[in-house]
Design a protein around this motif. Sequence first.
Motif, PDB file in Angstrom:
ATOM      1  N   UNK A 182      -7.994  16.497   3.463  1.00 25.25           N
ATOM      2  CA  UNK A 182      -9.090  16.058   4.325  1.00 25.25           C
ATOM      3  C   UNK A 182      -9.878  17.254   4.853  1.00 25.25           C
ATOM      4  N   UNK A 183      -9.153  18.297   5.282  1.00 20.78           N
ATOM      5  CA  UNK A 183      -9.841  19.489   5.792  1.00 20.78           C
ATOM      6  C   UNK A 183     -10.683  20.143   4.694  1.00 20.78           C
ATOM      7  N   UNK A 184     -10.083  20.306   3.501  1.00 20.89           N
ATOM      8  CA  UNK A 184     -10.819  20.917   2.398  1.00 20.89           C
ATOM      9  C   UNK A 184     -11.992  20.066   1.945  1.00 20.89           C
ATOM     10  N   UNK A 185     -11.793  18.750   1.910  1.00 20.42           N
ATOM     11  CA  UNK A 185     -12.867  17.850   1.481  1.00 20.42           C
ATOM     12  C   UNK A 185     -14.034  17.863   2.458  1.00 20.42           C
ATOM     13  N   UNK A 186     -13.717  17.943   3.756  1.00 21.08           N
ATOM     14  CA  UNK A 186     -14.788  17.968   4.762  1.00 21.08           C
ATOM     15  C   UNK A 186     -15.648  19.226   4.601  1.00 21.08           C
ATOM     16  N   UNK A 187     -14.992  20.366   4.380  1.00 19.27           N
ATOM     17  CA  UNK A 187     -15.737  21.610   4.196  1.00 19.27           C
ATOM     18  C   UNK A 187     -16.539  21.591   2.888  1.00 19.27           C
ATOM     19  N   UNK A 188     -15.878  21.223   1.802  1.00 16.16           N
ATOM     20  CA  UNK A 188     -16.532  21.215   0.492  1.00 16.16           C
ATOM     21  C   UNK A 188     -17.631  20.165   0.433  1.00 16.16           C
ATOM     22  N   UNK A 189     -17.376  18.988   0.996  1.00 15.99           N
ATOM     23  CA  UNK A 189     -18.381  17.926   0.982  1.00 15.99           C
ATOM     24  C   UNK A 189     -19.607  18.288   1.810  1.00 15.99           C
ATOM     25  N   UNK A 190     -19.382  18.931   2.968  1.00 17.61           N
ATOM     26  CA  UNK A 190     -20.515  19.344   3.801  1.00 17.61           C
ATOM     27  C   UNK A 190     -21.341  20.416   3.097  1.00 17.61           C
ATOM     28  N   UNK A 191     -20.661  21.346   2.421  1.00 14.65           N
ATOM     29  CA  UNK A 191     -21.377  22.380   1.668  1.00 14.65           C
ATOM     30  C   UNK A 191     -22.198  21.762   0.542  1.00 14.65           C
ATOM     31  N   UNK A 192     -21.616  20.786  -0.155  1.00 16.21           N
ATOM     32  CA  UNK A 192     -22.354  20.100  -1.222  1.00 16.21           C
ATOM     33  C   UNK A 192     -23.566  19.358  -0.665  1.00 16.21           C
ATOM     34  N   UNK A 193     -23.380  18.706   0.502  1.00 10.14           N
ATOM     35  CA  UNK A 193     -24.504  17.991   1.115  1.00 10.14           C
ATOM     36  C   UNK A 193     -25.619  18.959   1.490  1.00 10.14           C
ATOM     37  N   UNK A 194     -25.230  20.133   2.015  1.00 11.23           N
ATOM     38  CA  UNK A 194     -26.235  21.144   2.344  1.00 11.23           C
ATOM     39  C   UNK A 194     -27.008  21.598   1.114  1.00 11.23           C
ATOM     40  N   UNK A 195     -26.287  21.756  -0.003  1.00 12.68           N
ATOM     41  CA  UNK A 195     -26.966  22.159  -1.244  1.00 12.68           C
ATOM     42  C   UNK A 195     -27.883  21.050  -1.757  1.00 12.68           C
ATOM     43  N   UNK A 196     -27.470  19.782  -1.582  1.00 10.20           N
ATOM     44  CA  UNK A 196     -28.284  18.674  -2.097  1.00 10.20           C
ATOM     45  C   UNK A 196     -29.596  18.521  -1.340  1.00 10.20           C
ATOM     46  N   UNK A 197     -29.624  18.938  -0.080  1.00 13.85           N
ATOM     47  CA  UNK A 197     -30.880  18.826   0.682  1.00 13.85           C
ATOM     48  C   UNK A 197     -31.548  20.187   0.847  1.00 13.85           C
ATOM     49  N   UNK A 198     -31.007  21.205   0.189  1.00 14.11           N
ATOM     50  CA  UNK A 198     -31.529  22.565   0.324  1.00 14.11           C
ATOM     51  C   UNK A 198     -32.825  22.790  -0.431  1.00 14.11           C
ATOM     52  N   UNK A 199     -33.472  23.913  -0.166  1.00 14.07           N
ATOM     53  CA  UNK A 199     -34.771  24.190  -0.791  1.00 14.07           C
ATOM     54  C   UNK A 199     -34.664  24.852  -2.173  1.00 14.07           C
TER      55      UNK A 199
END
Length: 223
Positions: A26-43
């Motif tokens: 859960x801890x790893x998924x939260x970090x990795x998922x948030x990073x992926x979300x940031x990349x998906x909305x990134x410029x």
Amino acid sequence: MFDFLHSDYDLLGAFQVTVRLTLCSAAGSLLWGTLLAGMRVGPVPLMRGFATAYVNIVRNTPLTLLVVACSLGLNQTLQITLGGRDFAQIGFRLAVLGLVAYTGTFVCEAVRSGINTVPVGQAEAARALGFGFFQVLVLVVLPQAFRSVVAPLASVLIALTKNTTVAAAISVAEAAALMKEMVENESDALFAVFAVFAFGFVVLTLPVGLLLGWVGRRVAVKR
């Protein structure tokens, strides 16, 4: 009917491994998922393309295949041990890696949906104040996004708890692995064995769902 509970089966130890798998993943998924979300909305188009392709491919890949691939591909072929010293430790860490790779995609989509609920004007106002993309994302958008997606993240966590049973495929001694052993040895008490493990997973998941549901209602952003 439940005489097998007095045998030498380490039922509590198996569920402890399940809880450790859940918490680490859960801890790893939260970090990795948030990073992926940031990349998906990134410029950056390259990062958006990578995150989109990763989420679409991994989310539609069977979890068992990912976990087994981590064991066969990383450990047995490339001899990667992730710092583990023995078979049990290596298997546990590889299972966590597979669960993080898979569950992170669902966390990403939940967080991205939360990001979409934040009014665009807030990000524009932050940029007008001189904030960069990373500052806008971390200081303005994500705090509000997480408040909007507590309930979906709770569903992902509950699903993750049940998905830890896949770790039995690479011989991690969690609850499903012990249940398989007990089913083979206690064939005259199959219903009781299933009932015990079903009750164990209800005890693990029901309080989490109720607690995070209450937290979600308390912190929900009123728009």
